[in-house]
Write a protein that holds these residues in place. Structure first.
Motif, mmCIF file in Angstrom:
data_model
loop_
_atom_site.group_PDB
_atom_site.id
_atom_site.type_symbol
_atom_site.label_atom_id
_atom_site.label_comp_id
_atom_site.label_asym_id
_atom_site.label_seq_id
_atom_site.Cartn_x
_atom_site.Cartn_y
_atom_site.Cartn_z
ATOM 1 N N GLU A 133 40.322 37.214 42.316
ATOM 2 C CA GLU A 133 39.389 37.460 41.215
ATOM 3 C C GLU A 133 38.159 36.579 41.335
ATOM 4 O OE1 GLU A 133 37.473 36.676 37.429
ATOM 5 O OE2 GLU A 133 38.835 35.267 38.430
ATOM 6 N N LYS A 134 38.346 35.323 41.702
ATOM 7 C CA LYS A 134 37.209 34.419 41.880
ATOM 8 C C LYS A 134 36.354 34.836 43.073
ATOM 9 C CE LYS A 134 38.359 31.745 38.473
ATOM 10 N NZ LYS A 134 37.560 31.734 37.230
ATOM 11 N N ALA A 136 35.972 37.923 44.139
ATOM 12 C CA ALA A 136 35.219 39.106 43.719
ATOM 13 C C ALA A 136 34.038 38.712 42.841
ATOM 14 C CB ALA A 136 36.152 40.067 42.961
ATOM 15 N N LYS A 137 34.240 37.734 41.970
ATOM 16 C CA LYS A 137 33.137 37.251 41.134
ATOM 17 C C LYS A 137 32.018 36.669 41.993
ATOM 18 C CE LYS A 137 32.088 33.847 37.542
ATOM 19 N NZ LYS A 137 32.645 32.759 36.685
ATOM 20 N N GLN A 280 37.108 42.648 40.699
ATOM 21 C CA GLN A 280 37.414 41.550 39.785
ATOM 22 C C GLN A 280 38.325 42.031 38.653
ATOM 23 O OE1 GLN A 280 33.885 39.677 38.279
ATOM 24 N NE2 GLN A 280 34.990 38.097 37.154
#
Length: 446
Positions: A133-134, A136-137, A280
């Motif tokens: 997720e990080k 993708a951010k 994300q």
């Protein structure tokens, strides 16, 4: 990495442009090079990417073993509360004491925690949802740098074209004021001779006043543009910023539909940002879904207690903990379902984003076509007006043409030239907007 690749060349170009001597007026390319290094918006976007990179490292570190240490010094008094004693309370006449008035110990400990399986992380060796997720951010922010860069280029181009165009049209406006002043004087003389009516004088004066207002507006537009450009470029505010009076040429030939909406569209920064946002949201959903599963963690500690006597104590502990979610009134399940709906919503927005890009490019292209069509018509009008003005000027030298007729023809020529220059400048601005709408996939201004 994508963001860093943008940072270095932009900063280098900006530094060269700032350090370059001001012996020559700034061109559009010079202004863009300076702005790409001085823009607060672009600088903020770059720092966002660097911040996201650190968040990725932090998420990776949380999935690996954590070792903490502590040291303490404690004072106490009282008696033992259990069968087993670690702290030596001392002896009196060969008998162990059960109480103490005041004692002191030093405690040193180390604690190890290792999430073996938690939130989808397996020994911290895989790409767990929290880490993905990080990432993708960070990817979304890296593509946002591209969008911000194109926005800065468009703004500088718009300001530069508007300022230079206003300066270039000042000469036409000044000439219009001179001609209308002559027209007022001639009309007043002819009124005295009974050749003109008072309404003719009023019309001439109104036209003269309007021309003066237009000249003032162009001057103020030029000053405001210079001040705005100076501020954007990080230069000392100046209403007389040294700029070249040559505007860039429009692209020849204009971009094709394939260049704007073909294969390049799939790599448009807006779409790449949305794809990263989708990823994300997907990782957020996976994270909440894994929290429905049991988690396994390893914990261990070592403690050393020094009570200032030959018999000191040490404690060692190690164990594996399995945490199983049993019942929470469906809170975690509802959270996971909410993240799933968010993920599906972001997926749906991808097509909407592509449609928005297509529509924006199409509308700008239609505007450019309309402006180009008007320019072609005005170029013919200007040529005809120039011919008529030259014919009347020759007739005036021969004493055939009336002065007011010659002035009217020249005013008509000036009006057409001013309109032509204004539309040409507006078309350049829309070409810059087209580059911005294409996300830099098509380049008019490097």
């Amino acid at each position: 990495m994508a963001a860093l690749l943008f940072i270095l060349p932009c900063t280098s170009e900006a530094q060269d442009a700032l350090e370059a001597p001001r012996s020559h007026p700034l061109t559009l390319h010079d202004c863009i090079a300076i702005a790409l290094g001085e823009s607060p918006a672009l600088e903020g976007s770059r720092y966002d990417v660097l911040s996201a990179a650190q968040e990725v490292r932090a998420a990776q570190g949380l999935a690996l073993p954590q070792l903490t240490g502590s040291a303490g010094y404690q004072l106490f008094s009282g008696s033992r509360t259990g069968k087993f004693s670690i702290v030596n309370l001392g002896e009196s006449n060969g008998v162990s004491l059960n109480t103490v008035d005041l004692g002191a110990v030093e405690i040193y400990s180390a604690r190890l925690t290792y999430p073996l399986f938690k939130d989808g992380s397996i020994l911290g060796l895989n790409n767990a949802p929290a880490i993905a997720e990080k990432k993708a951010k960070k990817q979304a922010l890296a593509w946002t740098v591209n969008l911000t860069r194109e926005a800065v280029i468009y703004r500088i181009t718009d300001e530069f074209v508007a300022t230079v165009s206003a300066r270039n049209r000042m000469g036409l406006a000044e000439r219009r004021v001179q001609l209308l002043d002559q027209s007022v004087n001639i009309t007043q003389e002819q009124q005295k001779q009974g050749l003109k009516l008072p309404i003719d004088v009023k019309v001439a004066k109104d036209q003269f006043s309007g021309a003066q207002t237009l000249l003032k507006l162009l001057h103020e537009q030029s000053v405001a543009g210079s001040l705005d450009l100076s501020k954007t470029l990080g230069l000392s505010s100046s209403s007389k910023l040294s700029l070249t009076n040559i505007l860039p040429d429009p692209p020849d030939p204009p971009p094709t539909t394939e260049q704007l909406l073909g294969a390049c569209l799939s790599h448009h920064p807006s779409l790449e940002v949305q794809r990263a946002v989708i990823d994300q949201a997907k990782q957020d959903y996976r994270l909440e879904r894994f929290r429905l599963y049991p988690s396994v963690s390893l914990a261990g500690s070592a403690t050393y207690i020094d009570d200032f006597s030959p018999a000191n104590g040490s404690l060692f502990f190690g164990g594996i903990t399995v945490s199983v979610p049993i019942f929470d009134f469906g809170a975690q399940l509802a959270t996971a379902r909410g993240k799933l709906m968010k993920y599906k919503a972001e997926e749906a927005r991808l097509l909407s984003t592509a449609d928005d890009v297509n529509y924006e490019v199409l509308k700008i292209y239609q505007t450019i076509y309309t402006l180009t069509h008007n320019i072609l018509g005005l170029q013919g009008d200007v040529s005809k007006a120039e011919r008529d003005a030259q014919v009347l000027e020759a007739q005036q030298q021969q004493g055939i043409a009336e002065p007011l007729t010659v002035i009217e023809k020249e005013l008509h020529l000036i009006a057409k030239q001013d309109e032509l220059q204004g539309i040409e400048a507006r078309r350049l601005t829309f070409y810059a907007a087209l580059q911005k709408a294409a996300g830099g996939a098509w380049k008019w201004i490097p």
